[in-house]
Motif scaffolding. Structure first.
Motif, PDB file in Angstrom:
ATOM      1  N   UNK A  35       0.861  -1.187   0.000  1.00 42.72           N
ATOM      2  CA  UNK A  35       0.000   0.000   0.000  1.00 42.72           C
ATOM      3  C   UNK A  35       0.896   1.234   0.000  1.00 42.72           C
ATOM      4  N   UNK A  36       0.856   1.960  -1.089  1.00 44.40           N
ATOM      5  CA  UNK A  36       1.651   3.179  -1.216  1.00 44.40           C
ATOM      6  C   UNK A  36       0.970   4.052  -2.252  1.00 44.40           C
ATOM      7  N   UNK A  37       1.089   5.356  -2.098  1.00 42.43           N
ATOM      8  CA  UNK A  37       0.439   6.301  -3.000  1.00 42.43           C
ATOM      9  C   UNK A  37       0.887   6.115  -4.451  1.00 42.43           C
ATOM     10  N   UNK A  38       2.085   5.632  -4.677  1.00 40.23           N
ATOM     11  CA  UNK A  38       2.609   5.465  -6.034  1.00 40.23           C
ATOM     12  C   UNK A  38       2.473   4.045  -6.584  1.00 40.23           C
ATOM     13  N   UNK A  39       1.753   3.185  -5.878  1.00 42.18           N
ATOM     14  CA  UNK A  39       1.552   1.799  -6.322  1.00 42.18           C
ATOM     15  C   UNK A  39       0.060   1.529  -6.420  1.00 42.18           C
ATOM     16  N   UNK A  40      -0.383   1.078  -7.583  1.00 43.39           N
ATOM     17  CA  UNK A  40      -1.799   0.734  -7.753  1.00 43.39           C
ATOM     18  C   UNK A  40      -2.182  -0.422  -6.843  1.00 43.39           C
ATOM     19  N   UNK A  41      -3.374  -0.345  -6.270  1.00 44.85           N
ATOM     20  CA  UNK A  41      -3.883  -1.451  -5.474  1.00 44.85           C
ATOM     21  C   UNK A  41      -4.394  -2.540  -6.412  1.00 44.85           C
ATOM     22  N   UNK A  42      -3.992  -3.773  -6.163  1.00 44.26           N
ATOM     23  CA  UNK A  42      -4.473  -4.908  -6.952  1.00 44.26           C
ATOM     24  C   UNK A  42      -5.690  -5.497  -6.254  1.00 44.26           C
ATOM     25  N   UNK A  43      -6.792  -5.603  -6.985  1.00 46.01           N
ATOM     26  CA  UNK A  43      -8.013  -6.180  -6.437  1.00 46.01           C
ATOM     27  C   UNK A  43      -8.093  -7.671  -6.713  1.00 46.01           C
ATOM     28  N   UNK A  44      -7.590  -8.088  -7.864  1.00 47.54           N
ATOM     29  CA  UNK A  44      -7.677  -9.507  -8.235  1.00 47.54           C
ATOM     30  C   UNK A  44      -6.699  -9.766  -9.374  1.00 47.54           C
ATOM     31  N   UNK A  45      -6.353 -11.017  -9.569  1.00 44.67           N
ATOM     32  CA  UNK A  45      -5.559 -11.425 -10.727  1.00 44.67           C
ATOM     33  C   UNK A  45      -5.937 -12.851 -11.085  1.00 44.67           C
ATOM     34  N   UNK A  46      -5.588 -13.254 -12.281  1.00 40.26           N
ATOM     35  CA  UNK A  46      -6.067 -14.517 -12.841  1.00 40.26           C
ATOM     36  C   UNK A  46      -5.544 -15.748 -12.127  1.00 40.26           C
ATOM     37  N   UNK A  47      -4.397 -15.669 -11.521  1.00 39.46           N
ATOM     38  CA  UNK A  47      -3.825 -16.828 -10.845  1.00 39.46           C
ATOM     39  C   UNK A  47      -2.865 -17.583 -11.748  1.00 39.46           C
TER      40      UNK A  47
END
Length: 75
Positions: A35-47
């Motif tokens: 979690x950082x202002x310059x890093x996008x939050x990942x909600x999900x990924x394919x696996x």
């Protein structure tokens, strides 16, 4: 559920390789808890086992990276 999302998809010619799929999943796992202002939050990924590889991130309003680079070099 998140209102604004962005989808990144690994091109099919890259996702056909198990090595590329593993790398894609490894990178998603590596940043999903950061979690950082310059890093996008990942909600999900394919696996790892998916043949169609994607990452779902938060959507951030603003210029594209291409527009920012063009603006920087064209003044």
């Amino acid at each position: 559920q998140h209102q604004h999302q962005s989808y990144s998809v690994l091109h099919p010619h890259l996702s056909s390789s198990s090595r590329n799929r593993k790398r894609f999943a490894r990178e998603a796992r590596a940043i999903e808890h950061l979690r950082h202002v310059n890093i996008l939050e990942i909600f999900d990924y394919s696996g790892l086992d998916a043949t169609d590889c994607y990452i779902i991130t938060e959507f951030v309003e603003g210029d594209t990276i291409v527009a920012a680079v063009v603006c920087r070099f064209e003044g």
